[in-house]
Design a protein around this motif. Sequence first.
Motif, mmCIF file in Angstrom:
data_model
loop_
_atom_site.group_PDB
_atom_site.id
_atom_site.type_symbol
_atom_site.label_atom_id
_atom_site.label_comp_id
_atom_site.label_asym_id
_atom_site.label_seq_id
_atom_site.Cartn_x
_atom_site.Cartn_y
_atom_site.Cartn_z
ATOM 1 N N LYS A 104 1.273 5.949 -0.127
ATOM 2 C CA LYS A 104 0.624 6.327 1.129
ATOM 3 C C LYS A 104 1.244 5.584 2.300
ATOM 4 O O LYS A 104 1.029 4.399 2.486
ATOM 5 N N SER B 170 3.382 6.487 -16.760
ATOM 6 C CA SER B 170 4.792 6.397 -17.184
ATOM 7 C C SER B 170 5.618 7.481 -16.513
ATOM 8 O O SER B 170 6.743 7.228 -16.068
ATOM 9 N N GLY B 171 5.053 8.700 -16.458
ATOM 10 C CA GLY B 171 5.762 9.814 -15.815
ATOM 11 C C GLY B 171 6.060 9.505 -14.360
ATOM 12 O O GLY B 171 7.161 9.772 -13.863
ATOM 13 N N ILE B 172 5.082 8.936 -13.663
ATOM 14 C CA ILE B 172 5.274 8.588 -12.245
ATOM 15 C C ILE B 172 6.354 7.517 -12.111
ATOM 16 O O ILE B 172 7.298 7.628 -11.326
ATOM 17 N N ASN C 138 -2.651 10.769 -0.668
ATOM 18 C CA ASN C 138 -2.570 11.983 -1.478
ATOM 19 C C ASN C 138 -3.263 11.753 -2.814
ATOM 20 O O ASN C 138 -3.085 10.703 -3.446
ATOM 21 N N MET D 228 3.044 12.966 -19.200
ATOM 22 C CA MET D 228 4.147 12.381 -18.425
ATOM 23 C C MET D 228 4.633 13.424 -17.403
ATOM 24 O O MET D 228 4.935 13.093 -16.256
ATOM 25 N N ARG E 51 8.456 2.096 -7.178
ATOM 26 C CA ARG E 51 7.058 1.999 -6.753
ATOM 27 C C ARG E 51 6.274 1.079 -7.702
ATOM 28 O O ARG E 51 6.703 0.828 -8.832
ATOM 29 N N ILE F 224 -5.098 4.530 -1.451
ATOM 30 C CA ILE F 224 -3.682 4.634 -1.835
ATOM 31 C C ILE F 224 -3.490 6.005 -2.476
ATOM 32 O O ILE F 224 -4.466 6.668 -2.808
ATOM 33 N N ASP F 225 -2.244 6.410 -2.702
ATOM 34 C CA ASP F 225 -1.985 7.646 -3.437
ATOM 35 C C ASP F 225 -2.444 7.465 -4.885
ATOM 36 O O ASP F 225 -2.127 6.445 -5.515
ATOM 37 N N MET F 226 -3.159 8.474 -5.381
ATOM 38 C CA MET F 226 -3.678 8.337 -6.751
ATOM 39 C C MET F 226 -3.642 9.651 -7.508
ATOM 40 O O MET F 226 -3.693 10.719 -6.919
ATOM 41 N N ALA G 189 4.807 12.920 -13.422
ATOM 42 C CA ALA G 189 6.069 13.060 -12.706
ATOM 43 C C ALA G 189 6.009 14.219 -11.711
ATOM 44 O O ALA G 189 6.514 14.121 -10.590
ATOM 45 N N GLN H 64 0.834 -1.222 0.000
ATOM 46 C CA GLN H 64 0.000 0.000 0.000
ATOM 47 C C GLN H 64 0.866 1.268 0.000
ATOM 48 O O GLN H 64 0.553 2.246 -0.668
ATOM 49 N N ASP H 65 1.965 1.235 0.741
ATOM 50 C CA ASP H 65 2.821 2.428 0.859
ATOM 51 C C ASP H 65 3.723 2.642 -0.346
ATOM 52 O O ASP H 65 4.448 3.620 -0.404
ATOM 53 N N ARG H 66 3.678 1.713 -1.306
ATOM 54 C CA ARG H 66 4.536 1.855 -2.484
ATOM 55 C C ARG H 66 3.736 1.799 -3.787
ATOM 56 O O ARG H 66 4.290 1.631 -4.863
ATOM 57 N N THR H 67 2.398 1.885 -3.663
ATOM 58 C CA THR H 67 1.553 1.747 -4.849
ATOM 59 C C THR H 67 0.918 3.082 -5.206
ATOM 60 O O THR H 67 0.393 3.770 -4.335
ATOM 61 N N ILE H 68 0.989 3.442 -6.473
ATOM 62 C CA ILE H 68 0.369 4.677 -6.958
ATOM 63 C C ILE H 68 -0.501 4.319 -8.155
ATOM 64 O O ILE H 68 -0.037 3.679 -9.103
ATOM 65 N N ARG I 38 8.722 6.611 -14.124
ATOM 66 C CA ARG I 38 10.080 7.012 -14.503
ATOM 67 C C ARG I 38 10.809 7.740 -13.371
ATOM 68 O O ARG I 38 12.016 7.616 -13.239
ATOM 69 N N VAL I 39 10.037 8.523 -12.585
ATOM 70 C CA VAL I 39 10.731 9.248 -11.505
ATOM 71 C C VAL I 39 10.701 8.482 -10.183
ATOM 72 O O VAL I 39 11.472 8.804 -9.273
ATOM 73 N N LEU I 40 9.816 7.484 -10.072
ATOM 74 C CA LEU I 40 9.779 6.645 -8.860
ATOM 75 C C LEU I 40 9.841 5.173 -9.289
ATOM 76 O O LEU I 40 8.870 4.431 -9.157
#
Lengths: 257, 361
Positions: free
Chosen positions: B204, A86-88, B211, B67, A95, A71-73, B71, A50-54, A90-92
């Motif tokens: 989370k 993809s943007g998320i 969030n 993207m 996750r 969860i974070d969305m 990000a 849960q703490d690593r899922t977006i 690529r930077v994380l």
Amino acid sequence: MDIPPLTNGYEIVYKKPQTLTDTPMHYCPGCGHGVAHRVLMEVVEEMGIQDRTIGVAPVGCSVFAYDYMNIDMQEAPHGRASAVASGIKRVLPDRYVFSYQGDGDLAAIGTGETIHVVNRGENILMVFINNGVYGMTGGQMAPTTLLGMKTTTTPYGREVKTAGHPLRITNLVAQLPGACYVTRQAVHTPTTVRKLKKAFRAALEYQQKQQGTCFVEVVSNCPSSWKMTPAEANKWLEENMFPFYPLGDLKLPAQSN
Amino acid sequence: MEEKAEVRLMKGNEALAEAAFRAGMHAYFGYPITPQSEVIEYLMAEQPSHPECVILQAESELAAINMIYGASGAGARVMITSSGPGISLMQEGISYMSSAQLPCLIANIQRGGPGLGTIQPSQGDYFQAVKGGGHGDYHLIVLAPASVQEMADFVFEGFRLAEKYRNPAMILTDGALGQMMEKVVLPPKGSLPYPEKPWATTGKTKDRERNIITSLFIQPEKMEQINLGLQAKYRQIEKEEVRYETIAVDDAEILLVAFGLTSRICQKTQQLARERGMRVGLLRPITLYPFPVEPIAALAAKVDAVLVVEMNAGQMVEDVRLAVEGKCPVQFKGRMGGMIPSPEEVLQAVETIAEKQHAEL
Ligand SMILES: Cc1ncc(C[n+]2csc(CCOP(=O)(O)OP(=O)(O)O)c2C)c(N)n1
Ligand code: SF4
């Protein structure tokens, strides 16, 4: 303090995962979205991620998924969920990232993103809810609408001559070298729900192995737009959707080497 | 080892790209289009020296801006660049980001339009940049560089303002500034601190609520509140972030107003006019949004006339007229379609105004 539930001596064998919120879902009775949400969130809870899922939910009936999934969305513009995901990712990169898209979103307005995200082999899970119509906007034709099927924009039934063919985009996606795991599942019976859960679990586990995009189509229903009772809709689904969208795996990771 | 500022001879587009690395950018998503392709080419070539930075060529500007959305929502410092048609294609995403209050830096290296237009420099996207551009009531923070040095400096400033206000910021420049070579002093890497982003979707954890990044507020009462919040933010930006530059305005009878490339042309015109004994000054808006309304209004009360010079059919002139509020005549001199006015051409316009002014005395 956790208050122990009143069980009157019975054992709890089934309960709401804490990855779902207490917000009542707005989905129509019998709609597959709610069950698909729940199954996905059960997997997130069972994997302890849960703490690593977006998650990313674009415009469509499930745009409010963030009200239900604990969860974070991110909400995404129509068609762009996989680009946002993809943007998320690529930077994380460590996750677990998934998109949850309807057929209009993934296979019409977002077709370009779908093909290129999978072709790049983005390490995300794409959940594709195929209900054959545009639910949110009131039941217009989707790219997946079957021939002869009546919708508000094909009032006399979909015809090849004017509206072209229903699109089996999952078969197309399975051809792409960037795809890791591609499967078509359903959500309308206990058996299909169990299989779907296995598919979600596998897809999220593969994500960690960084072998490419995992793509889970869920052949679902839309009783409201189909103008059927939930029971009728599920029968119609089996008789009409499944022959054109047969269930099963289209690509397994072993084949992708 | 502490890094130092560095002096280099660079193209504007390259200076912008190098500045982005030095400003601690985490991710860039882009798509080739002339006259800005040097940005992504430079970033790709230099990326191995910045392994922490993601540089990706997307399949379209539409995908690229989304993207960026993802990000930025995940907490990264992000930049995207394009020109004309590419910026148009991004407008839906920019509107979403403005509503969801996601910081990002967008650079528009303008070319002549409308349509596919020309790859020559233009300022035809002023309206699109400062009035919103996409659907709904929103503003970008818009910076207009006039030199290669500012192409680099405004990257730092753009990131800083975008993150401070949780708002997309835009560098509105053009193909000439993107392609020209000048000396540039580059700040050291790591000189721009990262603010906390407790709103970012990073997963989370147990110690916080989930969030959510969204621009959907289906209840009109809620949507109005969101709008009021955005408007309050814009008023604060208008109060605190106006930037402009003036030259020889104290005794000016005619005031030139121009931004970016045309401000450099007008600087030359201003000198030529003074040599001919005409009292001409120049005001250059550095922020196009927030617009320097008060400085222009104050000068309008003192001068005989204002001449606005742009490489378009007359866009900023509308904002100048609103600021002047009829205190003096406001004239316009423009070239379109990728044509650059010469200082002499602008001087002619100044002379015409001066003659008319004297005839009326
Ligand atoms: C750019 C854009 N075009 C159109 C719409 C309107 N719209 C919202 S949802 C939707 C279709 C949703 O259908 P689908 O993706 O199949 O999801 P479902 O609602 O069936 O779950 C459309 C056309 C929009 N929000 N944005
Ligand atoms: S309109 Fe269709 S897809 Fe949307 S909630 Fe109702 S049944 Fe489900």
